[in-house]
Design an enzyme around this catalytic site. Structure first.
Site, PDB file in Angstrom:
ATOM      1  N   CYS A  91       6.161  -0.777   2.613  1.00 49.36           N
ATOM      2  CA  CYS A  91       4.912  -0.168   2.133  1.00 49.36           C
ATOM      3  C   CYS A  91       3.940   0.158   3.271  1.00 49.36           C
ATOM      4  O   CYS A  91       4.152   1.130   3.998  1.00 49.36           O
ATOM      5  CB  CYS A  91       4.276  -1.073   1.081  1.00 49.36           C
ATOM      6  SG  CYS A  91       3.106  -0.184   0.004  1.00 49.36           S
ATOM      7  N   GLU A 116       9.414  -2.775  -3.167  1.00 50.63           N
ATOM      8  CA  GLU A 116       8.809  -3.999  -2.646  1.00 50.63           C
ATOM      9  C   GLU A 116       8.617  -5.003  -3.796  1.00 50.63           C
ATOM     10  O   GLU A 116       8.316  -4.610  -4.932  1.00 50.63           O
ATOM     11  CB  GLU A 116       7.439  -3.627  -2.055  1.00 50.63           C
ATOM     12  CG  GLU A 116       6.589  -4.752  -1.521  1.00 50.63           C
ATOM     13  CD  GLU A 116       5.221  -4.250  -1.008  1.00 50.63           C
ATOM     14  OE1 GLU A 116       4.881  -3.065  -1.245  1.00 50.63           O
ATOM     15  OE2 GLU A 116       4.510  -5.052  -0.381  1.00 50.63           O
ATOM     16  N   LYS A 133       7.552  -8.152   6.095  1.00 50.17           N
ATOM     17  CA  LYS A 133       6.499  -7.134   6.239  1.00 50.17           C
ATOM     18  C   LYS A 133       5.670  -7.410   7.487  1.00 50.17           C
ATOM     19  O   LYS A 133       5.155  -8.510   7.677  1.00 50.17           O
ATOM     20  CB  LYS A 133       5.624  -7.134   4.987  1.00 50.17           C
ATOM     21  CG  LYS A 133       4.679  -5.945   4.868  1.00 50.17           C
ATOM     22  CD  LYS A 133       4.012  -5.943   3.475  1.00 50.17           C
ATOM     23  CE  LYS A 133       3.179  -4.683   3.253  1.00 50.17           C
ATOM     24  NZ  LYS A 133       2.695  -4.618   1.837  1.00 50.17           N
TER      25      LYS A 133
END
Lengths: 276, 276
Positions: free
Chosen positions: A149, A45, A116
């Protein structure tokens, strides 16, 4: 048709705010992975400019457009030169919006972008929200879904990708310490990768960073997981830049994975009963 | 009001087809747990008459009505006598239907029943399907959701319970070996309990059986998990009858659990993006 290929995760430490340095560092590792035979290379990321931005304006300052920004353009050139696919985290600017994003690039260029979905902690003040969902990209290597994540903390991420046919969920990540972690147990992030893979019978590549940035520690421990939920490679160290490498067969394993006689966590779902 | 209490899981080996023997054995362990101070005692799946039925007719033969069948009536008497709550797996007959079920009993009697939602392997030919969903039962100890064994393989089980307010998901189980299990890794069932707890910030009690029945091995390893996802007690042995015991605080911990500043996997959900 040979469908097996070598999947590589690159665990590294970006240099905060230094896009040219990170292009050099990620390029080094992409070449290293390709030299070992990898066809798909996954970076962490926020690998373009680091992660711990103090506020939205700082993130915007280090953000770049996709696919013509410097980092993504450099990765695309490498993908073409080395005939590899690359997934990497990038701080993306789109007009006046800023995203914590990941790009998928192939030898012929930009394939797609994931933004995300679950913003963690003060990311909610820094980034714009994904409104595009969980796209799954059909490539010659197989169908690839992406999460970033904290997205892995939500089993809906794996399910949303799997129900759209993902053979592999890649997770560019910046995993941080989780309170209460027992020394002997795998990292919670690793557990999420393992149960996400097992419950969806897909491969999972959780690729994290290391180091300390503005006081925030990252825990490494990148892991490549097979569709039975057990690690194929890793967890990597908590503190070194390194590759994790595993042979996978996204396309060739489909029939066996999805018609596993032992259990069928996708086919056996009871969608008539669930509360969402 | 003191809301902390001792939660007990009873890992045992039922005697196949022998309801009186299993009443005696489960009663022994319920008394043992209550003697240690437990207020809620969780027994394995199918603890009334064993599990490996060859076909539906055999399961029906060993099934009993709820709550007036012999096993459930015996447990209810114990719950009243010992002032405890009990969750236990029972092969249930309801008219001409047969369920792999779990009952929740309290000092004043039968509180509710859960019927296994995800039928594993040839259970699909043996049992009727749950059409009642995932009820959550409000008790003086806290709100209790129930799943049975393979239900834990579906993250929707934990979510459905958590979204209805469950503080604790109890999982009477008959965990079996999972292919590919690495010797050093926790059992996949334990991983499901840990990620289910962590992603929903609820307690999880996975209570399994041991032994071999008609060639099927069971792996024990019962575990009580806290809302951060880490074990509070266990995993227990793979092969011994034993108690797992942990102090929990379902009601008193609500505010802290659900407003954990570190992450909020329930509140941070992106229901607008999910594919079901």
């Amino acid at each position: 048709m040979v469908t097996r290929f070598l999947l590589a995760g690159v665990q590294l430490e970006p240099v905060f705010g230094d896009i040219p340095a990170n292009i050099a560092k990620t390029s080094y590792w992409i070449r290293e992975a390709a030299g070992r035979g990898a066809r798909l290379v996954v970076l962490p990321e926020a690998a373009s400019a680091g992660y711990v931005f103090a506020h939205r304006a700082e993130a915007a300052h280090h953000a770049q457009s996709v696919p013509d920004g410097p980092t993504v353009a450099a990765w695309a050139r490498l993908a073409a030169e080395l005939d590899v696919w690359i997934v990497g985290g990038v701080t993306e600017r789109d007009g006046d919006r800023v995203f914590n994003a990941a790009v998928l690039l192939g030898p012929t260029g930009h394939v797609g972008t994931f933004r995300k979905a679950h913003l963690w902690n003060d990311e909610k003040e820094i980034y714009d929200r994904n409104v595009d969902g969980f796209p799954v990209f059909d490539t010659p290597l197989g169908r690839i879904g992406i999460g970033i994540c904290y997205d892995a903390w939500f089993p809906e991420t794996f399910r949303s990708a799997a129900l759209q046919g993902a053979d592999l969920v890649v997770l560019p990540s910046n995993w941080v310490p989780v309170p209460g972690q027992p020394e002997a147990a795998p990292a919670m992030a690793n557990l999420m990768c393992m149960t996400g893979a097992h419950s969806n019978q897909c491969y999972v590549a959780g690729v994290s960073r290391i180091g300390v940035e503005r006081g925030q520690t990252f825990v490494g421990r990148s892991v490549l997981v097979g569709p039975d939920g057990w690690p194929l490679a890793g967890p990597a160290s908590p503190d070194r830049e390194e590759l994790v490498l595993a042979e996978v067969d996204l396309i060739g394993s489909r029939a066996e994975r999805l018609h596993n006689p032992f259990n069928q966590p996708v086919a056996d779902r009871r969608t008539d009963l669930y509360v969402h």
